[in-house]
Every structure is written in C-alpha cells, then in structure tokens.
Write a protein that holds these residues in place. Structure first.
Motif, PDB file in Angstrom:
ATOM      1  N   MET A   1       0.858  -1.177   0.000  1.00  0.00           N
ATOM      2  CA  MET A   1       0.000   0.000   0.000  1.00  0.00           C
ATOM      3  C   MET A   1       0.903   1.239   0.000  1.00  0.00           C
ATOM      4  SD  MET A   1      -3.001   1.125   2.687  1.00  0.00           S
ATOM      5  CE  MET A   1      -2.564  -0.101   3.830  1.00  0.00           C
ATOM      6  N   ASP A   2       0.643   2.186  -0.868  1.00  0.00           N
ATOM      7  CA  ASP A   2       1.480   3.384  -0.928  1.00  0.00           C
ATOM      8  C   ASP A   2       0.984   4.429   0.065  1.00  0.00           C
ATOM      9  OD1 ASP A   2      -0.503   5.027  -2.043  1.00  0.00           O
ATOM     10  OD2 ASP A   2       0.317   4.972  -4.048  1.00  0.00           O
ATOM     11  N   MET A   3       1.628   5.565   0.059  1.00  0.00           N
ATOM     12  CA  MET A   3       1.305   6.634   1.009  1.00  0.00           C
ATOM     13  C   MET A   3       0.715   7.841   0.298  1.00  0.00           C
ATOM     14  SD  MET A   3       1.730   6.734   4.346  1.00  0.00           S
ATOM     15  CE  MET A   3       2.381   8.277   4.917  1.00  0.00           C
ATOM     16  N   THR A   4      -0.064   7.650  -0.725  1.00  0.00           N
ATOM     17  CA  THR A   4      -0.665   8.786  -1.414  1.00  0.00           C
ATOM     18  C   THR A   4      -1.718   9.421  -0.508  1.00  0.00           C
ATOM     19  OG1 THR A   4      -0.235   7.782  -3.559  1.00  0.00           O
ATOM     20  CG2 THR A   4      -1.883   9.530  -3.495  1.00  0.00           C
ATOM     21  N   LEU A   5      -1.621  10.742  -0.362  1.00  0.00           N
ATOM     22  CA  LEU A   5      -2.519  11.508   0.496  1.00  0.00           C
ATOM     23  C   LEU A   5      -3.079  12.669  -0.318  1.00  0.00           C
ATOM     24  CD1 LEU A   5      -0.080  11.686   3.542  1.00  0.00           C
ATOM     25  CD2 LEU A   5      -2.032  10.143   3.301  1.00  0.00           C
ATOM     26  N   TYR A   6      -4.281  13.098   0.050  1.00  0.00           N
ATOM     27  CA  TYR A   6      -4.948  14.166  -0.704  1.00  0.00           C
ATOM     28  C   TYR A   6      -5.421  15.267   0.224  1.00  0.00           C
ATOM     29  CZ  TYR A   6      -5.117  10.489  -4.208  1.00  0.00           C
ATOM     30  OH  TYR A   6      -4.771   9.503  -5.087  1.00  0.00           O
ATOM     31  N   THR A   7      -5.345  16.495  -0.283  1.00  0.00           N
ATOM     32  CA  THR A   7      -5.931  17.655   0.373  1.00  0.00           C
ATOM     33  C   THR A   7      -6.802  18.332  -0.694  1.00  0.00           C
ATOM     34  OG1 THR A   7      -4.339  19.378  -0.247  1.00  0.00           O
ATOM     35  CG2 THR A   7      -3.746  17.949   1.623  1.00  0.00           C
ATOM     36  N   PRO A   8      -7.516  19.382  -0.345  1.00  0.00           N
ATOM     37  CA  PRO A   8      -8.311  20.060  -1.383  1.00  0.00           C
ATOM     38  C   PRO A   8      -7.485  20.553  -2.575  1.00  0.00           C
ATOM     39  CG  PRO A   8      -9.075  20.727   0.770  1.00  0.00           C
ATOM     40  CD  PRO A   8      -7.826  19.900   0.994  1.00  0.00           C
ATOM     41  N   ARG A   9      -6.220  20.939  -2.341  1.00  0.00           N
ATOM     42  CA  ARG A   9      -5.412  21.487  -3.441  1.00  0.00           C
ATOM     43  C   ARG A   9      -4.212  20.640  -3.835  1.00  0.00           C
ATOM     44  NH1 ARG A   9      -4.030  27.422  -1.389  1.00  0.00           N
ATOM     45  NH2 ARG A   9      -3.646  26.263   0.528  1.00  0.00           N
ATOM     46  N   LEU A  10      -3.877  19.645  -3.036  1.00  0.00           N
ATOM     47  CA  LEU A  10      -2.608  18.946  -3.232  1.00  0.00           C
ATOM     48  C   LEU A  10      -2.777  17.434  -3.250  1.00  0.00           C
ATOM     49  CD1 LEU A  10      -0.549  20.942  -0.576  1.00  0.00           C
ATOM     50  CD2 LEU A  10      -0.567  21.331  -3.054  1.00  0.00           C
ATOM     51  N   THR A  11      -1.802  16.788  -3.866  1.00  0.00           N
ATOM     52  CA  THR A  11      -1.637  15.340  -3.758  1.00  0.00           C
ATOM     53  C   THR A  11      -0.222  15.087  -3.281  1.00  0.00           C
ATOM     54  OG1 THR A  11      -3.167  14.966  -5.607  1.00  0.00           O
ATOM     55  CG2 THR A  11      -1.713  13.140  -4.994  1.00  0.00           C
ATOM     56  N   LEU A  12      -0.089  14.373  -2.183  1.00  0.00           N
ATOM     57  CA  LEU A  12       1.214  13.937  -1.697  1.00  0.00           C
ATOM     58  C   LEU A  12       1.359  12.498  -2.144  1.00  0.00           C
ATOM     59  CD1 LEU A  12       0.338  16.335   0.158  1.00  0.00           C
ATOM     60  CD2 LEU A  12       1.784  15.314   1.891  1.00  0.00           C
ATOM     61  N   ARG A  13       2.363  12.243  -2.973  1.00  0.00           N
ATOM     62  CA  ARG A  13       2.466  10.935  -3.617  1.00  0.00           C
ATOM     63  C   ARG A  13       3.918  10.543  -3.802  1.00  0.00           C
ATOM     64  NH1 ARG A  13       4.377  12.486  -8.303  1.00  0.00           N
ATOM     65  NH2 ARG A  13       3.582  14.232  -9.486  1.00  0.00           N
ATOM     66  N   PRO A  14       4.137   9.262  -4.076  1.00  0.00           N
ATOM     67  CA  PRO A  14       5.505   8.838  -4.375  1.00  0.00           C
ATOM     68  C   PRO A  14       6.048   9.599  -5.586  1.00  0.00           C
ATOM     69  CG  PRO A  14       4.116   6.934  -3.958  1.00  0.00           C
ATOM     70  CD  PRO A  14       3.207   8.134  -4.042  1.00  0.00           C
ATOM     71  N   LEU A  15       7.350   9.814  -5.567  1.00  0.00           N
ATOM     72  CA  LEU A  15       7.996  10.470  -6.700  1.00  0.00           C
ATOM     73  C   LEU A  15       7.941   9.562  -7.919  1.00  0.00           C
ATOM     74  CD1 LEU A  15      11.087  11.879  -4.800  1.00  0.00           C
ATOM     75  CD2 LEU A  15       9.209  13.218  -5.766  1.00  0.00           C
ATOM     76  N   ARG A  16       7.696  10.162  -9.062  1.00  0.00           N
ATOM     77  CA  ARG A  16       7.648   9.441 -10.337  1.00  0.00           C
ATOM     78  C   ARG A  16       8.854   9.858 -11.174  1.00  0.00           C
ATOM     79  NH1 ARG A  16       1.563  11.577 -11.525  1.00  0.00           N
ATOM     80  NH2 ARG A  16       0.516  10.377  -9.902  1.00  0.00           N
ATOM     81  N   ASP A  17       9.295   8.973 -12.048  1.00  0.00           N
ATOM     82  CA  ASP A  17      10.397   9.328 -12.938  1.00  0.00           C
ATOM     83  C   ASP A  17      10.084  10.596 -13.721  1.00  0.00           C
ATOM     84  OD1 ASP A  17      11.707   7.117 -11.982  1.00  0.00           O
ATOM     85  OD2 ASP A  17      11.561   5.960 -13.838  1.00  0.00           O
ATOM     86  N   SER A  18       8.815  10.786 -14.071  1.00  0.00           N
ATOM     87  CA  SER A  18       8.410  11.968 -14.841  1.00  0.00           C
ATOM     88  C   SER A  18       8.498  13.256 -14.023  1.00  0.00           C
ATOM     89  CB  SER A  18       6.989  11.789 -15.383  1.00  0.00           C
ATOM     90  OG  SER A  18       6.072  11.609 -14.307  1.00  0.00           O
ATOM     91  N   ASP A  19       8.757  13.164 -12.716  1.00  0.00           N
ATOM     92  CA  ASP A  19       8.908  14.339 -11.847  1.00  0.00           C
ATOM     93  C   ASP A  19      10.327  14.899 -11.854  1.00  0.00           C
ATOM     94  OD1 ASP A  19       6.274  14.271 -10.829  1.00  0.00           O
ATOM     95  OD2 ASP A  19       6.849  12.866  -9.241  1.00  0.00           O
ATOM     96  N   ALA A  20      11.261  14.243 -12.506  1.00  0.00           N
ATOM     97  CA  ALA A  20      12.674  14.604 -12.374  1.00  0.00           C
ATOM     98  C   ALA A  20      12.945  16.072 -12.695  1.00  0.00           C
ATOM     99  CB  ALA A  20      13.541  13.697 -13.238  1.00  0.00           C
ATOM    100  N   ALA A  21      12.401  16.586 -13.791  1.00  0.00           N
ATOM    101  CA  ALA A  21      12.662  17.987 -14.150  1.00  0.00           C
ATOM    102  C   ALA A  21      12.047  18.939 -13.123  1.00  0.00           C
ATOM    103  CB  ALA A  21      12.127  18.287 -15.547  1.00  0.00           C
ATOM    104  N   ASP A  22      10.834  18.661 -12.671  1.00  0.00           N
ATOM    105  CA  ASP A  22      10.206  19.516 -11.662  1.00  0.00           C
ATOM    106  C   ASP A  22      10.948  19.429 -10.333  1.00  0.00           C
ATOM    107  OD1 ASP A  22       8.246  20.482 -13.378  1.00  0.00           O
ATOM    108  OD2 ASP A  22       6.758  18.999 -12.762  1.00  0.00           O
TER     109      ASP A  22
END
Length: 171
Positions: free
Chosen positions: A1-22
């Motif tokens: 089970m992962d640790m993805t969390l949600y708020t009204p404006r945000l998603t806290l999630r595992p880092l993805r390879d596609s996140d590297a530039a950001d």
C-alpha cells in the motif's frame, strides 16, 4: 500500500520518474540554503538518479512529492531518525500549501508508524518554517548548528519535537 494523500489542493504521492525535471527545479538557491540534502542547480538526470533512495518502501526514510494540479511543486520527507523535512518551490510560498500538506502528512505518519515522537528543525534565518511547525504542536527542544550544500558556513538551527498526543490537527 502506498502513502498517497490528498488535500483540497494537493496530492502527496511517491515520486515518479516523470517528476525529475520539476524536482530539479526545486533546487533554487532560496530552497537549497534551507535543505541539507539538495544541491543548487541539480539537473533532471541528477534528480532521477537520487529518486531510488527517496522512494516509498513501506518504512521510514522516504520522500513524498507534493503535486498541485499534477505538477510537482515540493516534497516532504520522513527520515529514519524519525524526523520530517519539507520544501516548496518559492513560487508557491505564502499560500498555506505547506500547512495543508503537513495537515494530512503528520496524522498519516503517526497512524502508520509505531512512533511516539517526531523531530524537525529549521535554520534560524528561516522563521516561516518554525511557524509552520509550531502550528501543529511542535515545541522547541534546543539550538544547534547545521549545514546545507548551499551554505558556505555552519548556521544556527532551531530543533523541535512533536509528541504523538500533542499533534494539533487543523481543519
């Protein structure tokens, strides 16, 4: 089970390879002077190479990406000691986003892990970070010195602790 969390404006999630530039874009001088583990001017390739040590593995010692409208704008981490650290790209400072992120992250940490106390700290010249910690019930435990890859000299650090039963849940 992962640790993805949600708020009204945000998603806290595992880092993805596609996140590297950001993720690399987070390594601005304003951010890296306050974070021990980031180097100013990090490339996307360096960020990607760093992701394996930051990934969620079901135990302490990981970093969550903070995404806004599916774009990575920051990160929040839970160390093995057990401490937390967090940062946002300066374009997103002053909007209450880190408070929103910590508002779901801290209860999730205490719910998932058998710990009774969390630790954190901030450089003395970053009082906004201390204000956020105190908002959630962290109390000052002392003064120390610390370094970051973007500071030439050690600088004063304020340390904090949060007992499980002292967490303030904000609504």
């Amino acid at each position: 089970m992962d640790m993805t969390l949600y708020t009204p404006r945000l998603t806290l999630r595992p880092l993805r390879d596609s996140d590297a530039a950001d993720f690399a874009a987070l390594a601005t001088p304003e951010v890296t002077r306050n974070i021990r583990s980031l180097s100013t001017g990090m490339s996307a390739a360096e960020a990607l190479a760093d992701f394996p040590r930051r990934r969620w593995r079901g135990q302490t010692g990981y970093t969550q990406g903070i995404a806004h409208k599916d774009r990575l704008i920051g990160a929040i981490g839970f160390g093995t000691d057990p401490s937390i650290g967090y940062y946002l790209h300066p374009d997103y400072w002053g909007q209450g986003l880190m408070s929103e992120a910590l508002g779901v992250f801290l209860p999730a940490i205490f719910a998932r892990f058998p710990i009774n106390r969390l630790y954190a700290g901030h450089f003395e010249d970053n009082p906004a970070s201390g204000a956020i910690l105190r908002k959630f019930g962290f109390t000052e435990t002392g003064r120390d010195t610390g370094t970051s890859k973007a500071r030439l000299e050690p600088a004063p650090v304020i340390t904090y602790a949060l007992a499980r039963d002292r967490l303030r849940v904000l609504v």
